[in-house]
Design an enzyme around this catalytic site. Structure first.
Site, PDB file in Angstrom:
ATOM      1  N   HIS A   1     -13.841  89.624  72.371  1.00  5.68           N
ATOM      2  CA  HIS A   1     -13.915  89.024  73.343  1.00  5.68           C
ATOM      3  C   HIS A   1     -14.745  87.642  73.603  1.00  5.68           C
ATOM      4  O   HIS A   1     -14.333  86.981  74.388  1.00  5.68           O
ATOM      5  CB  HIS A   1     -14.804  90.211  74.228  1.00  5.68           C
ATOM      6  CG  HIS A   1     -15.082  89.899  75.704  1.00  5.68           C
ATOM      7  ND1 HIS A   1     -16.306  89.153  75.881  1.00  5.68           N
ATOM      8  CD2 HIS A   1     -14.362  89.692  76.776  1.00  5.68           C
ATOM      9  CE1 HIS A   1     -16.344  88.930  77.127  1.00  5.68           C
ATOM     10  NE2 HIS A   1     -15.223  89.143  77.995  1.00  5.68           N
TER      11      HIS A   1
ATOM     12  N   CYS B   1      -3.193  57.095  46.579  1.00  8.00           N
ATOM     13  CA  CYS B   1      -3.870  58.328  47.434  1.00  8.00           C
ATOM     14  C   CYS B   1      -5.314  58.094  47.325  1.00  8.00           C
ATOM     15  O   CYS B   1      -6.071  59.040  47.315  1.00  8.00           O
ATOM     16  CB  CYS B   1      -3.475  59.508  47.005  1.00  8.00           C
ATOM     17  SG  CYS B   1      -3.446  59.748  45.255  1.00  8.00           S
TER      18      CYS B   1
END
Length: 805
Positions: free
Chosen positions: A421, A758
């Site tokens: 919840h 990279c």
């Protein structure tokens, strides 16, 4: 709205009990259930019945009078008036014809399932699950109800739950008229998940809104404990695009604590009760792979049927377990209303500007940072003590707490998972939340200033003090297209779904070292030699054995743990960027780093300079390490062949010689990875001067290069980049490094091989990125934070070059 397969139409002369334009359950759903999905038998008491009840008891005017002077900001007044309204409804008399119609429908269920058949009575309001409004659990659900009279009473309780405190507050916030909203009750045959398991699933990732996955949570017993956040459930991700192609696309499985479960009680006065789970239950998943895939397929069917992302509850019937016929059921489905409504053309990144003492950690809900003074509330009776902007710290929340949750700067709970919840409401409110900390109410002091950090991926942290932070907001509408591919360096699977939503051309470097160190933590050879280690009498080795057993209780064959965890981590990254290329670099730990893993000291030599020692390609074909490398190959094979993520390619790091490259390709083939098969490309890192000097030879055996500028710089300049004594010399912009970079780009182009970079240089130095574009590099792979700004820079540089020529 609840999905119900069969409805016994309750009919009373002149009273349309089933159907009607305001009914959220009833005959309108008869044809709205996708075929092939198991749904509990049942009937619906519709909104028309609710209106009939209110009218028969002359309740509308008294209810209006009570609500006319309500100040919903006054929590005590809201509580008192809500209680008064519910009491009036509960004291009302169920109209005899309606009562008999409900009893008749229930008796028909008894004829089918036996006397006092167990049912769930679920509420559904006409404003509860609208496409743009859905708070969790506004109305009540009653489980294991038996006997016709008890069903009638449960339906009346559902009617009363239209006026829970949170429902009243919610309608005021959304601008709904209390008397234009009606309630229906679904009476469903109970699925005996008290003997098995149940949970919640979404057809997108609840944290990032990534729409290509089904996210499933589950725990033992009835589903209320998952919804309420009482348990930390198991979590599963299934990748929808390849699932639809027939692959077993389970890309992630994480076991939850599951310390309690909700089961049937002894009698009608106590229809359910909570009990502790066994050690065996806590150590095992609540679903097997076939069941996970079945639920995922159903979720996709439901989503396609309704044409929108869905929030779905499922249950497994334990009555058939002993006979091997246990069935899965869908018991409820409604639209997801947080991420599915977002139409944002910007990307926000939250970043702390300082550090603080970590008080506790849990699951991060959202990706924001919040702060304020802690308000510890342990009981609902203390709710009135909460003040606007404070951080709500509690054991767990339930729907009655929503009025104060709306006023919170952040929320922290001891218990709960991603579908509890507190998590659901926090997402809808857009506030940061950390659930499942275990001890927040003990380690945080009341009124203590704290910072809630949910910006780092899966783990959320509660930090002491108010720590400054910044928010970067990037406009995605102004991004141009570039000829040079702008890719990303990624290494943490939990961040991939967020990073994958940044506009880019894929992943130029997917590191697996984080997965190995954090998700696995054990040296692969220790897992392979587990049976041998187990026979040892050495206390130090037996300590390693104990730690392996602690991490791998579900795995009889311990190397499978390594393969599964590595495959799932890679798959999360591969899925996040699908169908774009994701280039996965095989492990590049140095000996000292491998030695830091559990059991690593048993297998790793001590080297004086690990940076240029036994690392990368030289490990993979070495008989001492090849069995460990085989596990990496099996993981990649699983990702590509079982999960269907063919966009995953591989890269060999630190390959010193052409001969080494050939040996590694052969070892890969031996362990199931054949270059060129099913589109498998094999790249090589270009990070040693020999890679540049012999680029023509490397180009003959590899599909492409990725320049690792970090290692290339240190090996070209002959220095240790980690040494502070010579760090002032380290610079990727050094002319010697740039010449090597330019040379290898030219060679790759000559042989028609792909080439990218990279390393860190393009991220740190814009002028280096411009230099790469001038050289004609195919792709630049960057850290996520610099992707967008580099894309703009490259677009401008490409424009200049085009105008120049």
């Amino acid at each position: 709205m609840s999905l119900i397969l069969w409805f016994n139409q309750i009919g009373i002369k002149d009273i349309p009990i089933v159907g009607g334009k305001n009914a959220s359950l009833g005959e309108m759903l008869r044809n709205l259930t996708p075929k092939g999905i198991n749904i509990p038998d049942g009937f619906a008491v519709t909104a028309e019945a609710y209106k009939y009840f209110i009218k028969s008891n002359n309740l509308e005017e008294p209810l209006k009078e009570i609500l006319s002077t309500l100040d919903k900001s006054n929590l005590e007044e809201l509580k008192n008036k809500g209680k008064k309204i519910r009491k009036l409804i509960l004291q009302g008399k169920m109209p005899e014809d309606l009562k008999q119609a409900i009893i008749k429908a229930y008796k028909e269920m008894e004829e089918k399932y036996g006397k006092d058949v167990d049912v769930a009575v679920r509420s559904s309001a006409t404003a509860e699950d609208l496409p743009d409004a859905s708070f969790a659990g506004q109305q009540e659900t009653y489980l294991n109800i038996r006997g016709a009279q008890n069903v009638v009473e449960a339906v009346q309780k559902c009617f009363a739950s239209l006026f829970t405190d949170r429902a009243i507050s919610y309608r005021i916030d959304k601008g709904f008229d209390h008397f234009s909203v009606y309630l229906s009750a679904a009476v469903q045959k109970m699925v005996r998940s008290d003997k098995a398991s149940s949970g919640v699933m979404f057809t997108l990732d609840t944290e990032t809104g990534f729409k290509d996955v089904v996210y499933i949570t589950g725990s033992w017993g009835l589903g209320e404990y998952v919804v309420q956040g009482i348990v930390n459930p198991d979590e599963f991700y299934v990748f929808k695009p390849t699932l639809k192609e027939g692959y077993r696309a389970i890309i992630s499985k994480k076991i939850g604590a599951k310390q309690q479960k909700l089961i049937y009680g002894e009698n009608s006065k106590k229809p359910t009760k909570g009990v502790k789970t066994t050690l065996e239950e806590r150590q095992n998943f609540v679903l097997n792979d076939d069941e996970i895939l079945t639920l995922a397929k159903w979720a996709v069917m439901i989503e396609e049927h309704y044409g929108k992302p869905m929030d779905i509850e499922w249950a497994k019937d334990g009555d058939g377990i002993s006979a091997g016929t246990a069935q899965l059921f869908i018991v409820q489905a409604r639209p997801e209303t947080v991420h599915s409504l977002k139409r944002e053309n910007f990307y926000e990144v939250y970043e702390l500007k300082g550090q603080g003492t970590v008080l506790c950690t849990g699951l991060a809900i959202g990706n924001k940072i919040g702060q304020g003074n802690a308000c510890i509330i342990k009981e609902p009776s203390q709710i009135h003590l909460f003040k606007q902007g404070q951080v709500l710290v509690t054991d767990m929340t339930d729907p009655d707490w929503e009025p104060i949750m709306k006023a919170a700067g952040a929320i922290v709970t001891n218990r709960g998972g991603r579908t509890c919840h507190a998590a659901i409401v926090s997402r809808e409110l857009g506030i940061p939340c950390v659930v499942g900390t275990g001890n927040a109410t003990e380690v945080i002091k009341n009124n203590e200033p704290i910072t809630i950090d949910c910006s780092k991926g899966e783990e959320g942290k509660v930090l002491q003090g108010i720590i400054p932070y910044k928010v970067k907001r990037i406009d995605l509408t102004i991004l141009p297209n570039t000829k040079t591919k702008i890719m990303m360096n990624v290494g943490i699977p939990e961040q991939a779904f967020t990073q994958g939503q940044i506009p880019c051309d894929g992943v130029g470097l997917a590191r697996i070292e984080f997965i190995i160190s954090s998700h696995i933590g054990v040296h692969p050879l220790a897992l392979i030699e587990y049976p041998k280690l187990k026979e040892s009498t050495d206390a130090k080795i037996l300590k390693v054995v104990k730690e392996i057993e602690k991490r791998t209780p579900m795995y009889e064959n311990k190397p499978d743990f390594y393969v599964d965890k590595l495959a799932q981590g890679i798959a999360m990254i591969g899925a996040a960027f699908y169908p774009k290329d994701v280039i996965v670099r095989f492990s590049d730990f140095k000996t000292n780093e491998y030695a830091g893993l559990i059991g690593g000291w048993l297998y790793e030599p001590v080297e004086s300079n690990p940076m240029i020692g036994w690392r990368g390609a030289s490990r993979y074909y070495d008989p001492k390490f090849e069995p460990a490398f085989a596990l990496e190959c099996l993981a990649i094979k699983k990702v590509r062949e079982e999960m269907g993520l063919k966009n995953v390619k591989v890269m060999i790091p630190f390959c010193r010689t052409v001969e080494e490259g050939k040996k590694v390709i052969e070892v890969m083939r031996k362990h199931g990875l054949t270059q060129g098969q099913e589109g498998l490309e094999v790249y090589v890192m270009c990070e040693i001067p020999s890679n540049v000097i012999l680029a023509e030879e490397f180009a003959k055996i590899f599909d492409g290069f990725s320049i690792g500028s970090n290692d290339l710089t240190q090996l070209t300049l002959g220095l240790d980049r980690d040494s502070a004594l010579v760090s002032h010399i380290y610079d990727e912009r050094n002319e010697a490094v740039k010449r090597l970079v330019k040379q290898v780009i030219e060679t790759a182009k000559k042989y028609g091989r792909k080439i990218g970079i990279c390393g860190q240089a393009p991220s740190d130095f814009p002028e280096f990125a411009e230099f790469l574009v001038e050289c004609g590099i195919d792709s630049i792979s960057l850290i996520p934070d610099t992707v967008l700004k580099t894309k703009l820079l490259v677009a401008e540089k490409e424009k200049q070059l085009k105008n120049k020529y």
